[in-house]
Design a protein around this motif. Structure first.
Motif, PDB file in Angstrom:
ATOM      1  N   LEU A  98       0.763  -1.345  -0.019  1.00  0.00           N
ATOM      2  CA  LEU A  98      -0.132   0.019   0.046  1.00  0.00           C
ATOM      3  C   LEU A  98       1.105   1.173  -0.068  1.00  0.00           C
ATOM      4  O   LEU A  98       0.450   2.209  -0.609  1.00  0.00           O
ATOM      5  N   LEU A  99       2.104   1.220   0.696  1.00  0.00           N
ATOM      6  CA  LEU A  99       2.958   2.318   0.691  1.00  0.00           C
ATOM      7  C   LEU A  99       3.358   2.796  -0.789  1.00  0.00           C
ATOM      8  O   LEU A  99       3.522   3.826  -1.193  1.00  0.00           O
ATOM      9  N   ALA A 100       3.702   1.350  -1.406  1.00  0.00           N
ATOM     10  CA  ALA A 100       3.966   1.782  -2.893  1.00  0.00           C
ATOM     11  C   ALA A 100       2.952   2.287  -3.722  1.00  0.00           C
ATOM     12  O   ALA A 100       3.217   3.015  -4.850  1.00  0.00           O
ATOM     13  N   GLY A 101       1.684   2.016  -3.586  1.00  0.00           N
ATOM     14  CA  GLY A 101       0.513   2.609  -3.949  1.00  0.00           C
ATOM     15  C   GLY A 101       0.384   4.182  -3.982  1.00  0.00           C
ATOM     16  O   GLY A 101       0.114   4.845  -4.667  1.00  0.00           O
ATOM     17  N   CYS A 102       0.623   4.356  -2.580  1.00  0.00           N
ATOM     18  CA  CYS A 102       1.012   5.999  -2.435  1.00  0.00           C
ATOM     19  C   CYS A 102       1.966   6.735  -3.119  1.00  0.00           C
ATOM     20  O   CYS A 102       1.863   7.830  -3.540  1.00  0.00           O
ATOM     21  N   TYR A 103       3.087   5.943  -3.390  1.00  0.00           N
ATOM     22  CA  TYR A 103       3.913   6.528  -4.026  1.00  0.00           C
ATOM     23  C   TYR A 103       3.786   6.679  -5.461  1.00  0.00           C
ATOM     24  O   TYR A 103       4.167   7.734  -6.102  1.00  0.00           O
ATOM     25  N   SER A 104       3.148   5.676  -6.005  1.00  0.00           N
ATOM     26  CA  SER A 104       2.469   5.764  -7.427  1.00  0.00           C
ATOM     27  C   SER A 104       1.551   6.945  -7.763  1.00  0.00           C
ATOM     28  O   SER A 104       1.765   7.497  -8.682  1.00  0.00           O
ATOM     29  N   VAL A 105       0.932   7.346  -6.658  1.00  0.00           N
ATOM     30  CA  VAL A 105      -0.217   8.319  -6.890  1.00  0.00           C
ATOM     31  C   VAL A 105       0.764   9.594  -6.766  1.00  0.00           C
ATOM     32  O   VAL A 105       0.600  10.706  -7.701  1.00  0.00           O
ATOM     33  N   TYR A 106       1.774   9.717  -5.940  1.00  0.00           N
ATOM     34  CA  TYR A 106       2.935  10.781  -6.083  1.00  0.00           C
ATOM     35  C   TYR A 106       3.489  11.049  -7.217  1.00  0.00           C
ATOM     36  O   TYR A 106       3.729  12.293  -7.930  1.00  0.00           O
ATOM     37  N   LEU A 107       4.000   9.698  -8.092  1.00  0.00           N
ATOM     38  CA  LEU A 107       4.589   9.699  -9.248  1.00  0.00           C
ATOM     39  C   LEU A 107       3.458  10.246 -10.392  1.00  0.00           C
ATOM     40  O   LEU A 107       3.965  10.998 -11.365  1.00  0.00           O
ATOM     41  N   LEU A 108       2.368  10.023 -10.192  1.00  0.00           N
ATOM     42  CA  LEU A 108       1.194  10.519 -11.260  1.00  0.00           C
ATOM     43  C   LEU A 108       1.245  12.034 -11.037  1.00  0.00           C
ATOM     44  O   LEU A 108       1.109  12.739 -12.068  1.00  0.00           O
ATOM     45  N   TYR A 109       1.150  12.570  -9.982  1.00  0.00           N
ATOM     46  CA  TYR A 109       1.125  14.028  -9.743  1.00  0.00           C
ATOM     47  C   TYR A 109       2.237  14.644 -10.157  1.00  0.00           C
ATOM     48  O   TYR A 109       1.887  15.753 -10.663  1.00  0.00           O
ATOM     49  N   LEU A 110       3.449  13.888 -10.205  1.00  0.00           N
ATOM     50  CA  LEU A 110       4.523  14.762 -10.767  1.00  0.00           C
ATOM     51  C   LEU A 110       4.521  14.648 -12.172  1.00  0.00           C
ATOM     52  O   LEU A 110       4.931  15.418 -12.967  1.00  0.00           O
ATOM     53  N   GLY A 111       4.045  13.470 -12.850  1.00  0.00           N
ATOM     54  CA  GLY A 111       3.942  13.397 -14.367  1.00  0.00           C
ATOM     55  C   GLY A 111       3.216  13.991 -15.116  1.00  0.00           C
ATOM     56  O   GLY A 111       3.272  14.496 -16.264  1.00  0.00           O
ATOM     57  N   LEU A 112       1.888  14.227 -14.569  1.00  0.00           N
ATOM     58  CA  LEU A 112       0.820  14.831 -15.227  1.00  0.00           C
ATOM     59  C   LEU A 112       1.164  16.270 -15.784  1.00  0.00           C
ATOM     60  O   LEU A 112       0.971  16.694 -17.087  1.00  0.00           O
ATOM     61  N   PRO A 113       1.961  17.189 -15.102  1.00  0.00           N
ATOM     62  CA  PRO A 113       2.261  18.563 -15.584  1.00  0.00           C
ATOM     63  C   PRO A 113       3.267  18.375 -16.672  1.00  0.00           C
ATOM     64  O   PRO A 113       3.341  19.232 -17.785  1.00  0.00           O
ATOM     65  N   VAL A 114       3.993  17.470 -16.673  1.00  0.00           N
ATOM     66  CA  VAL A 114       5.318  17.276 -17.535  1.00  0.00           C
ATOM     67  C   VAL A 114       4.702  16.814 -18.878  1.00  0.00           C
ATOM     68  O   VAL A 114       5.104  17.244 -20.118  1.00  0.00           O
ATOM     69  N   LEU A 115       4.030  15.406 -18.772  1.00  0.00           N
ATOM     70  CA  LEU A 115       3.809  14.726 -19.993  1.00  0.00           C
ATOM     71  C   LEU A 115       2.308  15.346 -20.465  1.00  0.00           C
ATOM     72  O   LEU A 115       2.291  15.281 -21.871  1.00  0.00           O
ATOM     73  N   MET A 116       1.442  15.767 -19.773  1.00  0.00           N
ATOM     74  CA  MET A 116       0.125  16.074 -20.314  1.00  0.00           C
ATOM     75  C   MET A 116       0.087  17.496 -20.269  1.00  0.00           C
ATOM     76  O   MET A 116      -1.019  18.212 -20.773  1.00  0.00           O
ATOM     77  N   LYS A 117       1.005  18.146 -19.882  1.00  0.00           N
ATOM     78  CA  LYS A 117       1.055  19.660 -19.964  1.00  0.00           C
ATOM     79  C   LYS A 117      -0.170  20.358 -19.210  1.00  0.00           C
ATOM     80  O   LYS A 117      -0.963  21.350 -19.360  1.00  0.00           O
TER      81      LYS A 117
END
Length: 405
Positions: free
Chosen positions: A137-156
């Protein structure tokens, strides 16, 4: 793209890795073949080992495990679920884009979904030890954080809208996962009912059929691309499901036999035990198919035997996984014993618990039929007699049925 280096970079240094990923032009099939599929095998294999080999220790009950057959079904469905989940997540991310000041971009949405899942896949190795699985579950929380960081970069996505975009995407993915899990349950039924057994040997290796699966997915890629160009989400989903079904069916040498033929092999009585139920079913997802027949026998003294015959259509995945559970070994304790090896050239798996007593005897016939016999309040001789009652020679005679030419 180096899988190990990419997984390491996106996990440890995501802020510098996302811009690198944003500039890459990687085909969908390459992402799944070279990155998602190998990582998706981690939870599938880990859960198989954890559920069937190591098991869960329960006070007063001992070690609880699922059967080999249940483990095989779970392995395949877990692998398929992982691949489908990534694809569905990308569709959700792309569909939600306009609501958060972002332009749709299927290619970038797929990349941000694929790489955000990395910590979840890596942490799934913990499923080898079921009691430690919750740590994922801790890894799941970190995946959410990665998504949060990736959206502005990849999806603008505008930075101020990224938190809401992330939250809504995750909620939609969870809701869709619940619906998908019900579909999986409808296919697998009650296959995951646990039983109590002694330990089994350590197994090695990874999925030997991944390369064949990748080739199948590559062959199905044209259909997926055509569906994407059509702009129809339902067509895309069907194409993706068909492609995954084709991948999971890789290595299969035949169509499964009719379930009624398997049911006909289960006698009306075995000694004094009368048959009180008889079921047959066929499950399919694209080219991946299995057929199954099951009968339950009992008498007035509560002696019970259940026989299941499963046709895997010669699937190399199922054959290889069964062989993992049939390594030659013998183990005996004060409470029972376990034997694995071959009888008349057929891989077998035998285990017996004196308390009860209860046991099971499983074997692979003609590289495609798995006969699994479980007994309660009976001895092992009775279980083996019941297993042989299906007629191994009759199954051998069916080995070429549905053979693909």
């Amino acid at each position: 793209m180096d899988l190990v280096q990419r997984a390491k970079n996106i996990t440890l240094t995501p802020k510098t890795e996302w811009p690198v990923i944003a500039e890459e032009n990687t085909a969908t099939i390459d992402l799944f073949k070279n990155y998602v599929a190998p990582l998706a095998a981690i939870p599938a294999v880990a859960m198989f080992i954890g559920m069937c080999i190591i098991g869960i220790s329960v006070p007063l009950l001992g070690t609880i495990r699922v059967s080999i057959i249940s483990g095989l079904v779970n392995l395949v469905m877990t692998f398929a679920s992982a691949l489908i989940s990534v694809f569905l997540a990308s569709l959700i991310i792309n569909a939600l884009a306009p609501q958060f000041g972002t332009e749709k971009n299927p290619a970038q949405a797929l990349k941000v979904a694929v790489y955000s899942f990395t910590p979840l896949f890596l942490a799934a190795i913990l499923f080898i030890f079921p009691e430690a699985g919750m740590l994922s579950l801790l890894a799941g929380c970190y995946s959410v954080y990665l998504l949060y960081l990736g959206l502005p970069v990849l999806m603008k996505t505008p930075v101020d809208k990224a938190p809401a975009y992330t939250a809504v995407s995750i909620i939609c993915v969870i809701l869709l996962a619940i619906v998908f899990s019900r579909v999986v349950h409808a296919i697998t039924g009650d296959a995951f009912t646990p039983s109590i057994h002694s330990s089994t040997p350590e197994v090695n290796g990874a999925l030997g059929e991944l390369e064949k699966m990748s080739k199948k997915m590559e062959a199905a890629n044209k259909k997926m691309e055509a569906a994407k160009k059509s702009g129809d989400p339902q067509a895309e989903m069907k194409a993706a499901t068909d492609a995954l079904g084709a991948a999971l069916g890789a290595g299969s040498e035949a169509e499964v036999v009719d379930k009624d033929k398997l049911k006909a092999l289960l006698p009306e009585a075995i000694g004094n035990l009368k048959r009180n139920s008889l079921e047959g079913e066929k499950s399919a997802m694209g080219e991946f198919k299995i057929a199954k027949a099951e009968a339950h026998y009992a008498d007035e003294n509560n002696h019970q035997i259940r026989i299941t015959i499963t046709d895997t259509a010669g699937s190399k995945m199922f054959g290889a996984m069964f062989a993992w559970g049939a390594i030659e070994q013998e183990k005996e304790t004060d409470h029972g014993y376990e034997k694995m090896g071959k009888v008349n050239g057929r891989p077998t798996h035998e285990r017996f618990q004196k308390d009860g007593p209860s046991g099971e005897y499983s074997l692979l016939i003609a590289g495609r039929f798995i006969v699994e016999t479980r007994g309660d309040n009976v001895d092992m001789a009775s279980i083996k007699t019941a297993s042989a009652a299906v007629g191994y020679d009759k199954l051998e005679a069916m080995k070429n049925e549905g053979l693909k030419k």
